[in-house]
Design an enzyme around this catalytic site. Sequence first.
Site, PDB file in Angstrom:
ATOM      1  CG  HIS A  14      -1.903   1.099   1.299  1.00  0.00           C
ATOM      2  ND1 HIS A  14      -3.095   0.999   1.985  1.00  0.00           N
ATOM      3  CD2 HIS A  14      -1.894   2.350   0.782  1.00  0.00           C
ATOM      4  CE1 HIS A  14      -3.769   2.128   1.884  1.00  0.00           C
ATOM      5  NE2 HIS A  14      -3.046   2.978   1.161  1.00  0.00           N
ATOM      6  CG  HIS A  16      -1.272   6.283  -2.407  1.00  0.00           C
ATOM      7  ND1 HIS A  16      -2.422   6.120  -3.142  1.00  0.00           N
ATOM      8  CD2 HIS A  16      -1.553   5.819  -1.161  1.00  0.00           C
ATOM      9  CE1 HIS A  16      -3.362   5.595  -2.361  1.00  0.00           C
ATOM     10  NE2 HIS A  16      -2.866   5.403  -1.162  1.00  0.00           N
ATOM     11  CG  HIS A 194      -7.638   3.581  -0.109  1.00  0.00           C
ATOM     12  ND1 HIS A 194      -6.981   3.014  -1.176  1.00  0.00           N
ATOM     13  CD2 HIS A 194      -6.706   4.324   0.547  1.00  0.00           C
ATOM     14  CE1 HIS A 194      -5.713   3.409  -1.152  1.00  0.00           C
ATOM     15  NE2 HIS A 194      -5.522   4.203  -0.115  1.00  0.00           N
ATOM     16  CD  GLU A 197      -7.455   6.573   4.848  1.00  0.00           C
ATOM     17  OE1 GLU A 197      -8.035   6.632   3.741  1.00  0.00           O
ATOM     18  OE2 GLU A 197      -6.318   7.062   5.052  1.00  0.00           O
ATOM     19  CG  ASP A 275      -1.511   5.656   2.906  1.00  0.00           C
ATOM     20  OD1 ASP A 275      -1.775   5.509   1.691  1.00  0.00           O
ATOM     21  OD2 ASP A 275      -2.347   6.089   3.726  1.00  0.00           O
ATOM     22  CG  ASP A 276       0.065   8.884   0.771  1.00  0.00           C
ATOM     23  OD1 ASP A 276       0.103   8.844  -0.464  1.00  0.00           O
ATOM     24  OD2 ASP A 276      -0.929   8.539   1.437  1.00  0.00           O
TER      25      ASP A 276
HETATM   26  N1  ADE Z   1      -4.535   8.838  -1.622  1.00  0.00           N
HETATM   27  C1  ADE Z   1      -3.293   8.814  -1.150  1.00  0.00           C
HETATM   28  N2  ADE Z   1      -3.284   8.386   0.110  1.00  0.00           N
HETATM   29  C2  ADE Z   1      -4.559   8.121   0.461  1.00  0.00           C
HETATM   30  C3  ADE Z   1      -5.201   7.635   1.622  1.00  0.00           C
HETATM   31  N3  ADE Z   1      -4.530   7.320   2.732  1.00  0.00           N
HETATM   32  N4  ADE Z   1      -6.538   7.497   1.597  1.00  0.00           N
HETATM   33  C4  ADE Z   1      -7.231   7.816   0.518  1.00  0.00           C
HETATM   34  N5  ADE Z   1      -6.676   8.266  -0.600  1.00  0.00           N
HETATM   35  C5  ADE Z   1      -5.341   8.416  -0.637  1.00  0.00           C
HETATM   36 ZN    ZN Z   2      -3.657   4.893   0.658  1.00  0.00          ZN
END
Ligand code: ADE
Ligand code: ZN
Length: 338
Positions: A14, A16, A194, A197, A275-276
């Site tokens: 996971h 991005h 997703h 969350e 994630d990011d």
């Molecule tokens: N796009 C990038 N990170 C995300 C996240 N945690 N939740 C939803 N969309 C995303």
């Molecule tokens: Zn994500």
Amino acid sequence: MRAFIDGIPKAELHLHLEGSLEPELLFAIAQRNNLTLPYASVDDVRHAYQFSRLQDFLDIYYQGMSVLLYEQDFYDLTWAYLERVARDNVIHVEVFFDPQGHTDRGVPFKVVIDGIHRALEEGQKKLGISYRLIMCFLRHLSEESAFETLEAAMPYRDRLCGIGLDSSELGHPPSRFERVFAKARAAGLKAVAHAGEEGPPDYVWQALELLKVDRIDHGNRAMEDPALVNRLVQDGMALTVCPLSNLKLKVIETMQAHPLRRMLDAGIIATINSDDPAYFGGYMSANLIAVQTALNLNKDAVITLAHNGFRGSFLSETEKAAALARIDAFVVDAGTGD
Ligand code: ADE
Ligand code: ZN
């Protein structure tokens, strides 16, 4: 324990790619593309990364990715991520990209996927990192736009492993994308989404029943519904959990409150991911260390998490077995110390 976590072979499921754009690279690309950023310095950028919910982050995330214009930009972004996670002993990645975040700004789909694909191929050859590529639909956009994106992707079908669903969750239920997911699955693509969350357990149910996903991204709020937990366990459905993301986006109040241990105890295949990472303050090892420390996880739990990364992946059964054997060899080598 820290050295053990750093060294154990890992898979990331996971991630991005646009969320791995570090401020230094953001500035470098903006400069060479003659773009002006609303920040004076790298420190200024990092200072802006304070979020109280998902949407706060997404606004900055879409702004950040808008410096990406050319094939080389997408290559550099992807390559920087791969070089970084090679240091964390990540040996397999299944990465997301958001084509609509680029095509809506006039960047052709081909430019995006050519740059990403070239770096992924090079990562496989030079860093030994295997990969799968997953294209996400932005759920705040229309079903029609998702269909157009799927159409644009079809000439590159062989470079894609699957499709996903991301962006603003609340008010954008999976049900809106049932038809486009069905079309993608009919083309042999894997499906992830997703769900849970920020959104309610019902969105996780929808992802399972309507989108027929192979994996759930996040899934934290599934823990509110015991019948859903049973279903996830029965299906052997992996969740891609992102601890530092959850903390930064206030999905949890403290890391000690993270539901990961409850997920594992229930028998869910929970995996750890970043994630990011450029926005949330840590890559794979940092996420594992954060959650291991806060929840006081023992070595066996860390090994389970490393195993789960491969069990929940889209690798073939043979590839999974080879990766699990690498983990077991590492564990034997590491011995019994902490
Ligand atoms: N796009 C990038 N990170 C995300 C996240 N945690 N939740 C939803 N969309 C995303
Ligand atoms: Zn994500």
